[in-house]
Scaffold this motif. Structure first.
Motif, PDB file in Angstrom:
ATOM      1  N   SER A  26       0.834  -1.203   0.000  1.00 38.66           N
ATOM      2  CA  SER A  26       0.000   0.000   0.000  1.00 38.66           C
ATOM      3  C   SER A  26       0.869   1.253   0.000  1.00 38.66           C
ATOM      4  O   SER A  26       0.590   2.214  -0.735  1.00 38.66           O
ATOM      5  CB  SER A  26      -0.912  -0.018   1.225  1.00 38.66           C
ATOM      6  OG  SER A  26      -1.641   1.173   1.329  1.00 38.66           O
ATOM      7  N   LEU A  27       1.910   1.245   0.813  1.00 35.86           N
ATOM      8  CA  LEU A  27       2.817   2.400   0.839  1.00 35.86           C
ATOM      9  C   LEU A  27       3.530   2.574  -0.500  1.00 35.86           C
ATOM     10  O   LEU A  27       3.746   3.709  -0.945  1.00 35.86           O
ATOM     11  CB  LEU A  27       3.839   2.238   1.963  1.00 35.86           C
ATOM     12  CG  LEU A  27       3.311   2.454   3.375  1.00 35.86           C
ATOM     13  CD1 LEU A  27       4.399   2.114   4.387  1.00 35.86           C
ATOM     14  CD2 LEU A  27       2.819   3.863   3.573  1.00 35.86           C
ATOM     15  N   GLY A  28       3.888   1.474  -1.141  1.00 33.48           N
ATOM     16  CA  GLY A  28       4.517   1.559  -2.457  1.00 33.48           C
ATOM     17  C   GLY A  28       3.597   2.203  -3.467  1.00 33.48           C
ATOM     18  O   GLY A  28       4.027   3.042  -4.272  1.00 33.48           O
ATOM     19  N   GLN A  29       2.335   1.841  -3.434  1.00 35.90           N
ATOM     20  CA  GLN A  29       1.364   2.441  -4.351  1.00 35.90           C
ATOM     21  C   GLN A  29       1.201   3.927  -4.059  1.00 35.90           C
ATOM     22  O   GLN A  29       1.102   4.752  -4.966  1.00 35.90           O
ATOM     23  CB  GLN A  29       0.021   1.719  -4.236  1.00 35.90           C
ATOM     24  CG  GLN A  29       0.052   0.306  -4.777  1.00 35.90           C
ATOM     25  CD  GLN A  29      -1.243  -0.451  -4.505  1.00 35.90           C
ATOM     26  OE1 GLN A  29      -2.112   0.034  -3.787  1.00 35.90           O
ATOM     27  NE2 GLN A  29      -1.355  -1.643  -5.064  1.00 35.90           N
ATOM     28  N   LYS A  30       1.179   4.284  -2.766  1.00 38.86           N
ATOM     29  CA  LYS A  30       1.054   5.697  -2.410  1.00 38.86           C
ATOM     30  C   LYS A  30       2.262   6.485  -2.880  1.00 38.86           C
ATOM     31  O   LYS A  30       2.120   7.610  -3.365  1.00 38.86           O
ATOM     32  CB  LYS A  30       0.894   5.848  -0.892  1.00 38.86           C
ATOM     33  CG  LYS A  30      -0.458   5.422  -0.384  1.00 38.86           C
ATOM     34  CD  LYS A  30      -0.553   5.582   1.129  1.00 38.86           C
ATOM     35  CE  LYS A  30      -1.887   5.085   1.643  1.00 38.86           C
ATOM     36  NZ  LYS A  30      -1.974   5.199   3.117  1.00 38.86           N
ATOM     37  N   VAL A  31       3.449   5.905  -2.735  1.00 44.47           N
ATOM     38  CA  VAL A  31       4.668   6.589  -3.189  1.00 44.47           C
ATOM     39  C   VAL A  31       4.627   6.777  -4.700  1.00 44.47           C
ATOM     40  O   VAL A  31       4.963   7.852  -5.214  1.00 44.47           O
ATOM     41  CB  VAL A  31       5.921   5.795  -2.748  1.00 44.47           C
ATOM     42  CG1 VAL A  31       7.161   6.286  -3.477  1.00 44.47           C
ATOM     43  CG2 VAL A  31       6.123   5.896  -1.247  1.00 44.47           C
ATOM     44  N   ASN A  32       4.190   5.752  -5.428  1.00 47.35           N
ATOM     45  CA  ASN A  32       4.093   5.879  -6.887  1.00 47.35           C
ATOM     46  C   ASN A  32       3.106   6.971  -7.267  1.00 47.35           C
ATOM     47  O   ASN A  32       3.368   7.767  -8.184  1.00 47.35           O
ATOM     48  CB  ASN A  32       3.675   4.550  -7.512  1.00 47.35           C
ATOM     49  CG  ASN A  32       4.781   3.520  -7.457  1.00 47.35           C
ATOM     50  OD1 ASN A  32       5.943   3.859  -7.329  1.00 47.35           O
ATOM     51  ND2 ASN A  32       4.403   2.258  -7.537  1.00 47.35           N
ATOM     52  N   GLN A  33       1.977   7.027  -6.574  1.00 50.21           N
ATOM     53  CA  GLN A  33       0.980   8.059  -6.857  1.00 50.21           C
ATOM     54  C   GLN A  33       1.549   9.441  -6.550  1.00 50.21           C
ATOM     55  O   GLN A  33       1.331  10.388  -7.313  1.00 50.21           O
ATOM     56  CB  GLN A  33      -0.290   7.807  -6.032  1.00 50.21           C
ATOM     57  CG  GLN A  33      -1.414   8.757  -6.332  1.00 50.21           C
ATOM     58  CD  GLN A  33      -1.897   8.654  -7.769  1.00 50.21           C
ATOM     59  OE1 GLN A  33      -1.866   7.596  -8.369  1.00 50.21           O
ATOM     60  NE2 GLN A  33      -2.338   9.759  -8.315  1.00 50.21           N
ATOM     61  N   MET A  34       2.291   9.558  -5.454  1.00 54.63           N
ATOM     62  CA  MET A  34       2.889  10.847  -5.105  1.00 54.63           C
ATOM     63  C   MET A  34       3.933  11.261  -6.139  1.00 54.63           C
ATOM     64  O   MET A  34       4.038  12.453  -6.484  1.00 54.63           O
ATOM     65  CB  MET A  34       3.513  10.782  -3.705  1.00 54.63           C
ATOM     66  CG  MET A  34       2.486  10.704  -2.595  1.00 54.63           C
ATOM     67  SD  MET A  34       3.218  10.440  -0.976  1.00 54.63           S
ATOM     68  CE  MET A  34       3.983  12.008  -0.699  1.00 54.63           C
ATOM     69  N   GLN A  35       4.688  10.303  -6.671  1.00 50.94           N
ATOM     70  CA  GLN A  35       5.672  10.620  -7.707  1.00 50.94           C
ATOM     71  C   GLN A  35       4.978  11.133  -8.959  1.00 50.94           C
ATOM     72  O   GLN A  35       5.435  12.096  -9.591  1.00 50.94           O
ATOM     73  CB  GLN A  35       6.513   9.392  -8.037  1.00 50.94           C
ATOM     74  CG  GLN A  35       7.521   9.039  -6.967  1.00 50.94           C
ATOM     75  CD  GLN A  35       8.266   7.750  -7.266  1.00 50.94           C
ATOM     76  OE1 GLN A  35       7.804   6.923  -8.047  1.00 50.94           O
ATOM     77  NE2 GLN A  35       9.404   7.574  -6.630  1.00 50.94           N
ATOM     78  N   ILE A  36       3.861  10.516  -9.306  1.00 48.41           N
ATOM     79  CA  ILE A  36       3.102  10.963 -10.484  1.00 48.41           C
ATOM     80  C   ILE A  36       2.585  12.375 -10.258  1.00 48.41           C
ATOM     81  O   ILE A  36       2.685  13.244 -11.139  1.00 48.41           O
ATOM     82  CB  ILE A  36       1.955   9.982 -10.784  1.00 48.41           C
ATOM     83  CG1 ILE A  36       2.520   8.640 -11.269  1.00 48.41           C
ATOM     84  CG2 ILE A  36       0.984  10.570 -11.796  1.00 48.41           C
ATOM     85  CD1 ILE A  36       1.495   7.528 -11.342  1.00 48.41           C
ATOM     86  N   GLU A  37       2.035  12.631  -9.066  1.00 50.54           N
ATOM     87  CA  GLU A  37       1.518  13.970  -8.765  1.00 50.54           C
ATOM     88  C   GLU A  37       2.641  15.003  -8.746  1.00 50.54           C
ATOM     89  O   GLU A  37       2.459  16.132  -9.220  1.00 50.54           O
ATOM     90  CB  GLU A  37       0.776  13.948  -7.428  1.00 50.54           C
ATOM     91  CG  GLU A  37      -0.535  13.186  -7.474  1.00 50.54           C
ATOM     92  CD  GLU A  37      -1.197  13.083  -6.112  1.00 50.54           C
ATOM     93  OE1 GLU A  37      -0.758  13.757  -5.163  1.00 50.54           O
ATOM     94  OE2 GLU A  37      -2.170  12.313  -6.003  1.00 50.54           O
ATOM     95  N   ASN A  38       3.799  14.628  -8.210  1.00 45.10           N
ATOM     96  CA  ASN A  38       4.938  15.549  -8.186  1.00 45.10           C
ATOM     97  C   ASN A  38       5.410  15.865  -9.603  1.00 45.10           C
ATOM     98  O   ASN A  38       5.747  17.011  -9.912  1.00 45.10           O
ATOM     99  CB  ASN A  38       6.087  14.975  -7.358  1.00 45.10           C
ATOM    100  CG  ASN A  38       5.821  15.056  -5.877  1.00 45.10           C
ATOM    101  OD1 ASN A  38       4.970  15.799  -5.423  1.00 45.10           O
ATOM    102  ND2 ASN A  38       6.557  14.267  -5.109  1.00 45.10           N
ATOM    103  N   THR A  39       5.433  14.863 -10.464  1.00 45.35           N
ATOM    104  CA  THR A  39       5.832  15.083 -11.852  1.00 45.35           C
ATOM    105  C   THR A  39       4.857  16.036 -12.540  1.00 45.35           C
ATOM    106  O   THR A  39       5.265  16.947 -13.266  1.00 45.35           O
ATOM    107  CB  THR A  39       5.897  13.739 -12.600  1.00 45.35           C
ATOM    108  OG1 THR A  39       6.807  12.874 -11.924  1.00 45.35           O
ATOM    109  CG2 THR A  39       6.334  13.928 -14.034  1.00 45.35           C
ATOM    110  N   ARG A  40       3.573  15.825 -12.287  1.00 45.29           N
ATOM    111  CA  ARG A  40       2.555  16.701 -12.868  1.00 45.29           C
ATOM    112  C   ARG A  40       2.724  18.131 -12.352  1.00 45.29           C
ATOM    113  O   ARG A  40       2.659  19.101 -13.109  1.00 45.29           O
ATOM    114  CB  ARG A  40       1.166  16.174 -12.510  1.00 45.29           C
ATOM    115  CG  ARG A  40       0.040  16.890 -13.218  1.00 45.29           C
ATOM    116  CD  ARG A  40      -1.330  16.312 -12.903  1.00 45.29           C
ATOM    117  NE  ARG A  40      -1.335  14.871 -13.097  1.00 45.29           N
ATOM    118  CZ  ARG A  40      -1.911  14.001 -12.260  1.00 45.29           C
ATOM    119  NH1 ARG A  40      -2.530  14.434 -11.188  1.00 45.29           N
ATOM    120  NH2 ARG A  40      -1.897  12.719 -12.507  1.00 45.29           N
ATOM    121  N   LEU A  41       2.992  18.271 -11.066  1.00 42.05           N
ATOM    122  CA  LEU A  41       3.175  19.589 -10.475  1.00 42.05           C
ATOM    123  C   LEU A  41       4.418  20.277 -11.026  1.00 42.05           C
ATOM    124  O   LEU A  41       4.395  21.471 -11.349  1.00 42.05           O
ATOM    125  CB  LEU A  41       3.280  19.460  -8.948  1.00 42.05           C
ATOM    126  CG  LEU A  41       3.492  20.750  -8.163  1.00 42.05           C
ATOM    127  CD1 LEU A  41       2.284  21.659  -8.300  1.00 42.05           C
ATOM    128  CD2 LEU A  41       3.762  20.438  -6.707  1.00 42.05           C
TER     129      LEU A  41
END
Length: 97
Positions: free
Chosen positions: A54-69
C-alpha cells in the motif's frame, strides 16, 4: 527378597514410563505454543506485506503527482519568463522614444 526386587522393578518401570509420558506432554505443549507464536508472526508478516504494498502504491501516486506539479510549474515559469521578456522589451521601447 525376590518379591521385593520384582516390586522395585515394577515401580522403576512405572516411574520411567511416567517420565517418558511427562516429557512427551511437555514437548507437545511447547510445540503447540511455538505453533501459535508462528501463526501470529505469519499474520503480522502478511499484514506488514500488505502495508508495504500500500505504501509503495502511495509513493508511486505521489511521484506521479509531483511530476505533474513540476511540469505545471515549469510551464508557469516559462510563461513568467516570456512575460518578463515582453515587459523588458516594452520598457526598452519606451526608453528609446
Amino acid at each position: 527378597m525376590d518379591k521385593w526386587l520384582s516390586f522395585v522393578s515394577v515401580i522403576a518401570s512405572f516411574s520411567t514410563l511416567l517420565g517418558f509420558v511427562g516429557i512427551f506432554i511437555k514437548l507437545g505443549r511447547e510445540k503447540g505454543e511455538s505453533d501459535a507464536v508462528i501463526r501470529e508472526v505469519r499474520k503480522d508478516v502478511d499484514t506488514n506485506a500488505k502495508d508495504i504494498n500500500s505504501l509503495g502504491q502511495k509513493v508511486n501516486q505521489m511521484q506521479i503527482e509531483n511530476t505533474r506539479l513540476i511540469s505545471t510549474l515549469s510551464s508557469d515559469l516559462g510563461w513568467i519568463k516570456s512575460s518578463l521578456a515582453d515587459i523588458k522589451s516594452e520598457i526598452s521601447k519606451g526608453k528609446e522614444k
